[in-house]
Write an enzyme that holds these catalytic residues in place. Structure first.
Site, PDB file in Angstrom:
ATOM      1  N   PHE A 119     -25.605   5.846 -22.122  1.00 40.42           N
ATOM      2  CA  PHE A 119     -26.659   5.575 -23.100  1.00 40.42           C
ATOM      3  C   PHE A 119     -27.416   6.865 -23.350  1.00 40.42           C
ATOM      4  CE2 PHE A 119     -30.835   4.334 -24.600  1.00 40.42           C
ATOM      5  CZ  PHE A 119     -30.522   3.381 -25.564  1.00 40.42           C
ATOM      6  N   ASP A 133     -27.822  14.554 -19.750  1.00 40.45           N
ATOM      7  CA  ASP A 133     -28.891  13.698 -20.230  1.00 40.45           C
ATOM      8  C   ASP A 133     -29.682  13.221 -19.010  1.00 40.45           C
ATOM      9  OD1 ASP A 133     -30.489  11.575 -20.985  1.00 40.45           O
ATOM     10  OD2 ASP A 133     -29.006  10.648 -22.291  1.00 40.45           O
ATOM     11  N   LYS A 156     -39.005  10.450 -21.001  1.00 36.44           N
ATOM     12  CA  LYS A 156     -39.511   9.376 -20.139  1.00 36.44           C
ATOM     13  C   LYS A 156     -40.604   9.870 -19.189  1.00 36.44           C
ATOM     14  CE  LYS A 156     -35.655   6.071 -20.352  1.00 36.44           C
ATOM     15  NZ  LYS A 156     -36.375   4.855 -20.764  1.00 36.44           N
TER      16      LYS A 156
END
Length: 402
Positions: free
Chosen positions: A136, A221, A251
């Site tokens: 993702f 990532d 995040k």
């Protein structure tokens, strides 16, 4: 105006289906809803609230910067952005930083940079991007196509081309796919949404070696794993003995305030020349000031070592619950990115455990239909972990007993 869950249905686009609970206040790892009910937060906004709710360092940074300057376009730079960039480069392999608003935007920048680097250095034939099934990388059309879950990218028309996938931890399949026409490989150093799946040492080192062999860039990532969340290292790559060429972070970087960043080496960064990419809010002084405070707080020996202590307390608690109720086949992950995998008796029922947890005052997550996911604050008090585990045991008992 009375704000209720029904108002969501009236005014919001229906791409989300939020809980009936509407939190209104948070302090540390505890949250209270409109009715005054208290929750222990084991979700952390999906690995975002790395210092819990309303951490004094972040609140002070927000107040101080809010009385100075909020926004500047990138026609001008600003002090908080430059300070944060310097701290990111000092703490990592990177020389250069690009700021964005989110993980998806940071990944979009990384993919565009990789394509531009390959075009400039090797020619237009070197355009293949390889990623991994169940990965993702965000919800922009480019990043959702690179992410290895077709259900998220189907139904929006023709997808960006020259993007291929293989299974995570399958080095033979990856070796068969990569070639001299591969410009970049994008991967999570621990798959989050895909089920909390750690890489084997042979796999991740093999990916690095094959990227080197075929002159392809390796993009990590670390949107979910970075800033101490995953391993007790500041970034997960630092505990894997593998260094990427480009890394993305978001995040936890802002501790709850929206910010993302792409970091890379000077030689690769040189290919994003003036005008090739940009972001209206990227490098916003308000966001960068809060992120700097979060970064300074997390990037200490005490906090990073505390991640491992908290991980062990959670693992011990899950083991005790499982010994009593026999619901998990294993607990995956590292640091404070953990997933309890349901065994065959409860397969596909992760959401049932989430709903039951909410009923008993615990905020949790899922990663697919078969994994209950936990991403609490890096500084969650040990007593809050114990209380959260007690509440989770009640939730497990509810599901088991029907």
């Amino acid at each position: 105006m009375q704000v209720t869950r029904e108002l969501f249905n009236d005014v919001m686009v229906p791409n989300y289906n939020p809980s009936e609970v509407i939190p209104v206040r948070g302090e540390g790892s505890r949250v209270w809803d409109q009715n005054g009910k208290e929750f222990i937060d084991f979700a952390g906004g999906i690995a975002v609230n790395c210092l819990g709710h309303c951490h004094p360092a972040l609140v002070n940074a927000l107040k101080e910067q809010g009385e100075k300057i909020w926004h500047l376009s990138n026609v001008m730079t600003n002090e908080p952005a430059l300070r944060l960039a310097k701290k990111l480069t000092d703490a990592t392999f990177a020389d250069k930083v690009y700021f964005a608003n989110s993980g998806a935007e940071a990944n979009e920048a990384a993919l565009k940079l990789a394509r531009r680097w390959a075009l400039d250095v090797h020619g237009e034939q070197k355009n293949q991007i390889i990623a991994f099934n169940k990965g993702f990388h965000g919800r922009t059309f480019f990043t959702v196509t690179v992410g290895g879950q077709a259900a998220y990218s189907d139904g929006f028309g023709p997808k960006p081309a020259a993007v291929d996938h293989c299974d995570y931890n399958d080095l033979a399949a990856f070796e068969a796919l990569i070639s001299d026409n591969t410009c970049a490989v994008m991967m999570e150093p621990l798959q989050g949404e895909g089920g909390i799946i750690s890489p084997t040492s042979d796999f991740i080192k093999g990916v690095r070696a094959l990227c080197d062999k075929h002159n392809a860039l390796l993009i990590f990532d670390e949107v979910q794993t970075g800033v101490g969340v995953c391993t007790g290292d500041l970034y997960a790559y630092q505990g894997l003995d593998v260094t990427p060429d480009i890394l993305t972070t978001a995040k936890a970087l802002g501790g709850g305030f929206p910010i993302g960043a792409m970091i890379t080496t000077a030689s690769i960064a040189a290919h994003l020349k003036v005008g090739t990419h940009g972001s209206t809010y990227g490098g916003n002084p308000l966001a960068c000031a809060v992120a700097e405070a979060a970064f300074d707080t997390v990037n200490t020996a005490e906090v990073l070592a505390g991640v491992k202590e908290r991980e062990q307390l959670l693992r011990d608690g899950f083991a005790a619950i499982n010994e009593k109720y026999d619901v998990f086949s294993e607990v995956r992950g590292k640091g404070l990115l953990l997933g309890a995998v349901l065994n065959s008796k409860f397969e596909g029922r992760a959401r049932d455990f989430l709903v039951a947890s909410t009923k008993h005052g615990l905020m949790s997550l899922v990663a697919g239909t078969n994994v209950v996911r936990f991403t609490p604050s890096l500084v969650i008090p040990l007593e809050d972990i114990k209380e959260g585990l007690a509440r989770f045991e009640k939730a497990v008992a509810d599901v088991v007993n029907g």
